[in-house]
Design an enzyme around this catalytic site. Structure first.
Site, PDB file in Angstrom:
ATOM      1  N   ALA A  14       0.832  -1.210   0.000  1.00 58.63           N
ATOM      2  CA  ALA A  14       0.000   0.000   0.000  1.00 58.63           C
ATOM      3  C   ALA A  14       0.862   1.253   0.000  1.00 58.63           C
ATOM      4  CB  ALA A  14      -0.913  -0.010   1.236  1.00 58.63           C
ATOM      5  N   VAL A  34       8.742   6.420   4.782  1.00 63.93           N
ATOM      6  CA  VAL A  34       9.447   6.072   6.025  1.00 63.93           C
ATOM      7  C   VAL A  34       9.054   4.646   6.397  1.00 63.93           C
ATOM      8  CG1 VAL A  34       9.899   6.759   8.409  1.00 63.93           C
ATOM      9  CG2 VAL A  34       9.117   8.474   6.761  1.00 63.93           C
ATOM     10  N   LYS A  36      10.045   1.066   8.844  1.00 64.01           N
ATOM     11  CA  LYS A  36      10.887   0.545   9.928  1.00 64.01           C
ATOM     12  C   LYS A  36      11.750  -0.619   9.459  1.00 64.01           C
ATOM     13  CE  LYS A  36       7.310  -2.239  12.362  1.00 64.01           C
ATOM     14  NZ  LYS A  36       6.687  -2.473  13.669  1.00 64.01           N
ATOM     15  N   GLU A  48       1.232 -15.222  -0.577  1.00 67.55           N
ATOM     16  CA  GLU A  48       1.520 -16.366  -1.434  1.00 67.55           C
ATOM     17  C   GLU A  48       0.473 -16.521  -2.533  1.00 67.55           C
ATOM     18  OE1 GLU A  48       1.885 -19.757   1.226  1.00 67.55           O
ATOM     19  OE2 GLU A  48       2.866 -18.486   2.715  1.00 67.55           O
ATOM     20  N   PHE A 115     -10.476 -19.257  -5.135  1.00 61.56           N
ATOM     21  CA  PHE A 115     -10.074 -18.861  -3.785  1.00 61.56           C
ATOM     22  C   PHE A 115     -11.300 -18.894  -2.894  1.00 61.56           C
ATOM     23  CE2 PHE A 115      -6.486 -16.858  -1.443  1.00 61.56           C
ATOM     24  CZ  PHE A 115      -5.459 -17.474  -2.120  1.00 61.56           C
ATOM     25  N   ASP A 210       1.356  -0.517  14.726  1.00 58.94           N
ATOM     26  CA  ASP A 210       1.871   0.822  15.060  1.00 58.94           C
ATOM     27  C   ASP A 210       0.983   1.930  14.484  1.00 58.94           C
ATOM     28  OD1 ASP A 210       3.882  -0.909  15.713  1.00 58.94           O
ATOM     29  OD2 ASP A 210       5.461   0.114  14.613  1.00 58.94           O
ATOM     30  N   GLN A 229      -9.336 -11.833  11.651  1.00 52.01           N
ATOM     31  CA  GLN A 229      -9.478 -13.051  10.833  1.00 52.01           C
ATOM     32  C   GLN A 229      -8.511 -14.154  11.250  1.00 52.01           C
ATOM     33  OE1 GLN A 229      -8.433 -13.238   6.342  1.00 52.01           O
ATOM     34  NE2 GLN A 229     -10.615 -13.620   6.501  1.00 52.01           N
ATOM     35  N   HIS A 231      -7.068 -17.644   9.859  1.00 50.80           N
ATOM     36  CA  HIS A 231      -6.928 -18.432   8.627  1.00 50.80           C
ATOM     37  C   HIS A 231      -6.949 -19.897   9.055  1.00 50.80           C
ATOM     38  CE1 HIS A 231      -5.211 -20.067   4.965  1.00 50.80           C
ATOM     39  NE2 HIS A 231      -5.224 -18.874   4.395  1.00 50.80           N
ATOM     40  N   LEU A 241       1.991 -19.680   7.266  1.00 53.55           N
ATOM     41  CA  LEU A 241       0.767 -19.900   6.497  1.00 53.55           C
ATOM     42  C   LEU A 241       0.955 -20.960   5.411  1.00 53.55           C
ATOM     43  CD1 LEU A 241      -2.109 -18.669   5.778  1.00 53.55           C
ATOM     44  CD2 LEU A 241      -0.891 -17.482   3.973  1.00 53.55           C
ATOM     45  N   GLU A 244      -4.208 -20.601   1.040  1.00 53.96           N
ATOM     46  CA  GLU A 244      -5.504 -21.109   0.586  1.00 53.96           C
ATOM     47  C   GLU A 244      -5.401 -21.713  -0.818  1.00 53.96           C
ATOM     48  OE1 GLU A 244      -8.701 -18.830   2.268  1.00 53.96           O
ATOM     49  OE2 GLU A 244      -9.296 -18.349   0.229  1.00 53.96           O
ATOM     50  N   ARG A 284     -13.057 -18.085   5.233  1.00 51.27           N
ATOM     51  CA  ARG A 284     -12.134 -18.405   6.323  1.00 51.27           C
ATOM     52  C   ARG A 284     -12.807 -18.439   7.687  1.00 51.27           C
ATOM     53  NH1 ARG A 284      -7.095 -14.801   3.999  1.00 51.27           N
ATOM     54  NH2 ARG A 284      -6.671 -16.252   2.312  1.00 51.27           N
ATOM     55  N   HIS A 352      -4.566 -14.081  11.200  1.00 49.99           N
ATOM     56  CA  HIS A 352      -3.978 -13.800   9.897  1.00 49.99           C
ATOM     57  C   HIS A 352      -4.138 -12.351   9.449  1.00 49.99           C
ATOM     58  CE1 HIS A 352      -2.581 -14.666   5.903  1.00 49.99           C
ATOM     59  NE2 HIS A 352      -3.731 -14.377   5.329  1.00 49.99           N
ATOM     60  N   ARG A 387     -12.825 -10.892   5.579  1.00 52.58           N
ATOM     61  CA  ARG A 387     -12.220 -10.629   4.268  1.00 52.58           C
ATOM     62  C   ARG A 387     -12.138 -11.910   3.465  1.00 52.58           C
ATOM     63  NH1 ARG A 387      -6.725 -11.027   1.979  1.00 52.58           N
ATOM     64  NH2 ARG A 387      -5.991 -11.949   3.919  1.00 52.58           N
ATOM     65  N   GLY A 389     -10.056 -14.183   0.960  1.00 55.56           N
ATOM     66  CA  GLY A 389      -8.655 -14.329   0.574  1.00 55.56           C
ATOM     67  C   GLY A 389      -8.447 -13.767  -0.821  1.00 55.56           C
TER      68      GLY A 389
HETATM   69  C1  LIG Z   1       1.716 -14.925   5.217  1.00 60.35           C
HETATM   70  C2  LIG Z   1       0.698 -14.034   4.543  1.00 60.35           C
HETATM   71  C3  LIG Z   1       0.202 -14.365   3.307  1.00 60.35           C
HETATM   72  C4  LIG Z   1      -0.752 -13.543   2.680  1.00 60.35           C
HETATM   73  N1  LIG Z   1      -1.219 -13.905   1.445  1.00 60.35           N
HETATM   74  C5  LIG Z   1      -2.090 -13.079   0.810  1.00 60.35           C
HETATM   75  C6  LIG Z   1      -2.543 -13.380  -0.510  1.00 60.35           C
HETATM   76  O1  LIG Z   1      -2.141 -14.365  -1.129  1.00 60.35           O
HETATM   77  N2  LIG Z   1      -3.405 -12.523  -1.095  1.00 60.35           N
HETATM   78  C7  LIG Z   1      -3.870 -11.394  -0.462  1.00 60.35           C
HETATM   79  O2  LIG Z   1      -4.648 -10.649  -1.060  1.00 60.35           O
HETATM   80  N3  LIG Z   1      -3.433 -11.087   0.780  1.00 60.35           N
HETATM   81  C8  LIG Z   1      -2.560 -11.890   1.424  1.00 60.35           C
HETATM   82  N4  LIG Z   1      -2.132 -11.565   2.691  1.00 60.35           N
HETATM   83  C9  LIG Z   1      -2.524 -10.279   3.267  1.00 60.35           C
HETATM   84  C10 LIG Z   1      -1.704  -9.172   2.610  1.00 60.35           C
HETATM   85  O3  LIG Z   1      -0.453  -9.657   2.220  1.00 60.35           O
HETATM   86  C11 LIG Z   1      -1.506  -7.980   3.539  1.00 60.35           C
HETATM   87  O4  LIG Z   1      -2.729  -7.585   4.084  1.00 60.35           O
HETATM   88  C12 LIG Z   1      -0.906  -6.812   2.771  1.00 60.35           C
HETATM   89  O5  LIG Z   1       0.240  -7.221   2.061  1.00 60.35           O
HETATM   90  C13 LIG Z   1      -0.581  -5.669   3.699  1.00 60.35           C
HETATM   91  O6  LIG Z   1       0.141  -4.694   2.989  1.00 60.35           O
HETATM   92  P1  LIG Z   1       0.396  -3.273   3.615  1.00 60.35           P
HETATM   93  O7  LIG Z   1       1.143  -2.487   2.605  1.00 60.35           O
HETATM   94  O8  LIG Z   1      -0.873  -2.743   4.135  1.00 60.35           O
HETATM   95  O9  LIG Z   1       1.324  -3.547   4.875  1.00 60.35           O
HETATM   96  P2  LIG Z   1       2.800  -4.319   5.043  1.00 60.35           P
HETATM   97  O10 LIG Z   1       3.152  -5.007   3.794  1.00 60.35           O
HETATM   98  O11 LIG Z   1       2.639  -5.060   6.277  1.00 60.35           O
HETATM   99  O12 LIG Z   1       3.751  -3.081   5.202  1.00 60.35           O
HETATM  100  C14 LIG Z   1       3.767  -2.278   6.358  1.00 60.35           C
HETATM  101  C15 LIG Z   1       4.888  -1.268   6.266  1.00 60.35           C
HETATM  102  O13 LIG Z   1       4.789  -0.350   7.333  1.00 60.35           O
HETATM  103  C16 LIG Z   1       6.049  -0.132   7.901  1.00 60.35           C
HETATM  104  N5  LIG Z   1       5.858   0.272   9.304  1.00 60.35           N
HETATM  105  C17 LIG Z   1       5.048  -0.282  10.241  1.00 60.35           C
HETATM  106  N6  LIG Z   1       5.137   0.391  11.399  1.00 60.35           N
HETATM  107  C18 LIG Z   1       6.017   1.393  11.205  1.00 60.35           C
HETATM  108  C19 LIG Z   1       6.542   2.435  12.023  1.00 60.35           C
HETATM  109  N7  LIG Z   1       6.181   2.580  13.303  1.00 60.35           N
HETATM  110  N8  LIG Z   1       7.448   3.274  11.476  1.00 60.35           N
HETATM  111  C20 LIG Z   1       7.857   3.137  10.197  1.00 60.35           C
HETATM  112  N9  LIG Z   1       7.388   2.175   9.385  1.00 60.35           N
HETATM  113  C21 LIG Z   1       6.478   1.331   9.879  1.00 60.35           C
HETATM  114  C22 LIG Z   1       6.792  -1.440   7.718  1.00 60.35           C
HETATM  115  O14 LIG Z   1       8.180  -1.232   7.727  1.00 60.35           O
HETATM  116  C23 LIG Z   1       6.282  -1.864   6.332  1.00 60.35           C
HETATM  117  O15 LIG Z   1       7.071  -1.275   5.325  1.00 60.35           O
HETATM  118  C24 LIG Z   1      -1.190 -12.377   3.327  1.00 60.35           C
HETATM  119  C25 LIG Z   1      -0.677 -12.040   4.567  1.00 60.35           C
HETATM  120  C26 LIG Z   1       0.234 -12.866   5.185  1.00 60.35           C
HETATM  121  C27 LIG Z   1       0.720 -12.497   6.557  1.00 60.35           C
END
Ligand SMILES: Cc1cc2nc3c(=O)[nH]c(=O)nc-3n(C[C@H](O)[C@H](O)[C@H](O)COP(=O)(O)OP(=O)(O)OC[C@H]3O[C@@H](n4cnc5c(N)ncnc54)[C@H](O)[C@@H]3O)c2cc1C
Length: 579
Positions: A14, A34, A36, A48, A115, A210, A229, A231, A241, A244, A284, A352, A387, A389
């Site tokens: 995101a 920014v 972490k 995956e 899925f 955070d 959720q 899984h 994991l 699915e 799920r 999950h 949600r 999958g």
């Molecule tokens: C094992 C696994 C498998 C999955 N498989 C699927 C799938 O096949 N299909 C699907 O649709 N979804 C899947 N999901 C869900 C999906 O991957 C996540 O919901 C999604 O990738 C989240 O993306 P994001 O960018 O919101 O957060 P993240 O990718 O978690 O990124 C968070 C970012 O925030 C930063 N951050 C956090 N706190 C701080 C702070 N205090 N200061 C600075 N930086 C900070 C971190 O460094 C990181 O860069 C899966 C999840 C998991 C755990």
């Protein structure tokens, strides 16, 4: 003090998508990302199974929308879902143009797989390493924009806010301990979920909620926090994991007698081949609840790491597993010492994903001016009470893009108007962090003890099933843990990579998030999706066809209000699978 027009917190799917959207919308804007951890280590990398978007001729946007709405147990906002399904195919195609190697059919068209809870095959995938390829594509695309500046391995401790508007962040550079005030005209929170609030989770160690706590403390509301959720298929020891996709390709769930028990739970009938809508491809929440019922009937197998059932992939054969599930085979071999081609895979439900998060509108705007959120940290809401999958990765893209565009417009309109009070707030935060370090030097409580007790409290109080007593007890225990947290000890007084200080700050955020989950769960006296109250087993649309909003009061307590769900075309109905 440094100024950027837009600060994005988070370098996952995101965050990077949002940063690219800002740069594309207005090349004059300076964007900071920014994170972490180094962006490629964000949790998105571990996704995956795949990303859902209508691709095939026999599928429609309406069907994707309906599956999402019914999967959400009618708690999603249907205007957001309609926007989501319409923009998801464009986003995935755009990713392809940026270099994402989607798996293909022999004739060259995009390959899609089934899925859970999706009644058509619409999940795009890059083998079973979709998140890796998706994140890599976004990362390399972000690199081509020179106006995107990265703060890798910087930890955000505070969102700067004045009179209901966000003006930037304070962050610690982990390598040196330097604390910097980074001001901005707009801030986008993309910090992912909070699975680490629970003891057994698929989520990486860094998923500590955070951003939810940062926004909550700054005055933004959190939404639908009670919906956590589980899984159905995590490896019992590690919580890793098993995607699915393993069931989508035809895997079966077997109880201790080798019986496909899901046929007893109104999820369809057994079949030798994967059948959409039925059995193992149910949603799920239902599959995780079925596991608990099997456990209660004595049909699970006890292991040192808790009760399990088995996932059977043996009938799929080595060729299919190596072509479509190579990562599953690798994970089973490395972490469980088994070969799914020949052996059963032990699994149990595992925390999950967080359906709830920072309350945003359909453009990603929160209740604070200039503060936006997208990805798992946000609650738009397309996921409602459960949600589906493969909807999360496209959600990161669609709403990352939307939040980025909206923030770019806002930042351009209100450029360079950071008030004087913000500088003072930045200085106060530096003082607070320095004082925390010396105050906690005299502490006597262990961070790890409080964290473990918090996780157990959450599992016992707000697990797959909850009731008033379990939740009220959890609320009391969390209050006590907050008091003990004030006396947590820090033994490491160095400035370089002080991971103990970070663990302390993360624990503080997690305790706030945990309290908000419990507060919302206590007040919602019904069962819907992932929120199952044994004392209120029925869905209650009359009282609760509404989002919970939790607000932080000045004294640190929480106040809950409700916001009606937006219904556009699909009035609430029964969730039917496998019939
Ligand atoms: C094992 C696994 C498998 C999955 N498989 C699927 C799938 O096949 N299909 C699907 O649709 N979804 C899947 N999901 C869900 C999906 O991957 C996540 O919901 C999604 O990738 C989240 O993306 P994001 O960018 O919101 O957060 P993240 O990718 O978690 O990124 C968070 C970012 O925030 C930063 N951050 C956090 N706190 C701080 C702070 N205090 N200061 C600075 N930086 C900070 C971190 O460094 C990181 O860069 C899966 C999840 C998991 C755990």
């Amino acid at each position: 003090m440094t100024f950027h027009d837009v600060v994005v917190i988070g370098g996952g799917g995101a965050g990077l998508r949002a940063a690219i959207a800002v740069a594309e919308t207005n090349p004059a804007l300076r964007v900071a990302v920014v994170s972490k951890v180094y962006p490629m280590r964000s949790h998105t990398v571990s996704a995956e199974g795949g990303a859902a978007a209508v691709a095939a001729d026999d599928d429609t946007l309406d069907e994707h929308a309906y599956d999402t709405v019914s999967g959400s147990d009618w708690l999603s906002d249907q205007d957001a879902v309609e926007a989501f399904v319409a923009e998801a195919p464009r986003e995935l195609l755009r990713l392809e143009h940026w270099g994402c190697p989607w798996s293909r059919q022999p004739d060259g068209r995009i390959a899609v797989r089934a899925f859970g809870g999706m009644k058509k095959m619409r999940t795009w995938f890059a083998a079973d390493r979709t998140g890796f390829h998706l994140l890599h594509t976004l990362f390399q695309t972000a690199l081509s924009y020179t106006d995107i500046v990265r703060y890798d391995e910087w930890y955000v401790t505070k969102i700067l806010e004045d009179d209901g508007r966000a003006y930037g962040v304070v962050a610690i550079e982990l390598a040196t301990g330097r604390i910097e005030t980074i001001t901005a005209s707009a801030v986008i929170v993309c910090t992912g979920g909070c699975g680490r609030v629970y003891p057994f989770t698929t989520n990486a160690n860094i998923k500590t909620g955070d951003g939810m706590a940062l926004a909550y403390r700054a005055g933004a509301a959190l939404k639908d926090m009670e919906f956590v959720q589980y899984h159905p298929t995590g490896l019992p020891f590690t919580g890793i994991l098993i995607t699915e996709a393993a069931r989508a390709e035809g895997g079966w769930l077997l109880n201790k007698d080798g019986y496909r028990y899901l046929q007893d739970y109104d999820l369809g009938t057994p079949s030798p081949t994967p059948v959409l809508r039925s059995m193992e491809l149910g949603p799920r929440d239902r599959l995780s609840q079925a596991f608990v019922h099997e456990m209660d009937k004595g049909n699970t197998i006890d292991t040192p790491y808790g009760p399990i059932v088995n996932l059977d992939l043996r009938h799929l054969g080595a060729k299919l597993i190596d072509a479509k599930l190579p990562f599953v085979r690798e994970l089973c071999s490395k972490y469980q010492n088994i070969d799914p081609v020949k052996e059963l895979v032990p699994v149990r439900p595992v925390v999950h994903y967080m359906m709830g998060g920072i309350h945003t509108d359909i453009r990603g705007a929160t209740s604070l001016d200039g503060l936006y959120a997208a990805g798992e940290v946000a609650c738009v809401s397309i996921n409602g009470a459960n949600r589906l999958g493969s909807n999360s990765l496209p959600e990161c893209l669609v709403f990352g893009n939307r939040a980025g565009r909206a923030a770019a417009v806002f930042a351009a309109r209100y450029r360079n108007v950071v008030p004087k009070s913000i500088e003072a707030q930045g200085r106060d935060e530096v003082r607070r962090l320095t004082e925390e370090l010396s105050r906690h030097a005299d502490g006597h409580e262990r961070i790890a003890d409080i964290r473990t007790e918090m996780q157990t409290t959450m599992e016992n109080g707000a697990g797959i099933y909850r009731d008033r007593d379990s939740l009220a007890k959890a609320a009391d225990q969390l209050k006590e843990l907050q008091l003990r947290f004030a006396h947590a000890a820090i033994d490491d007084h160095s400035t370089n990579f002080n991971t103990e200080l970070i663990a302390l700050l993360e624990l503080g955020f997690m305790l706030d998030v945990a309290e908000s989950i419990i507060a919302c769960a206590l007040q919602r006296e019904e069962s819907r999706g992932a929120h199952q109250r044994t004392d209120f087993p029925a869905r209650d649309d009359e009282r609760y066809l509404a989002h919970s909003l939790v607000h932080r009061e000045p004294d640190g307590s929480s106040r809950i209000t409700y916001l009606p769900v937006t219904i556009t075309r699909w009035p609430p109905g029964e969730r039917v699978y496998g019939r």
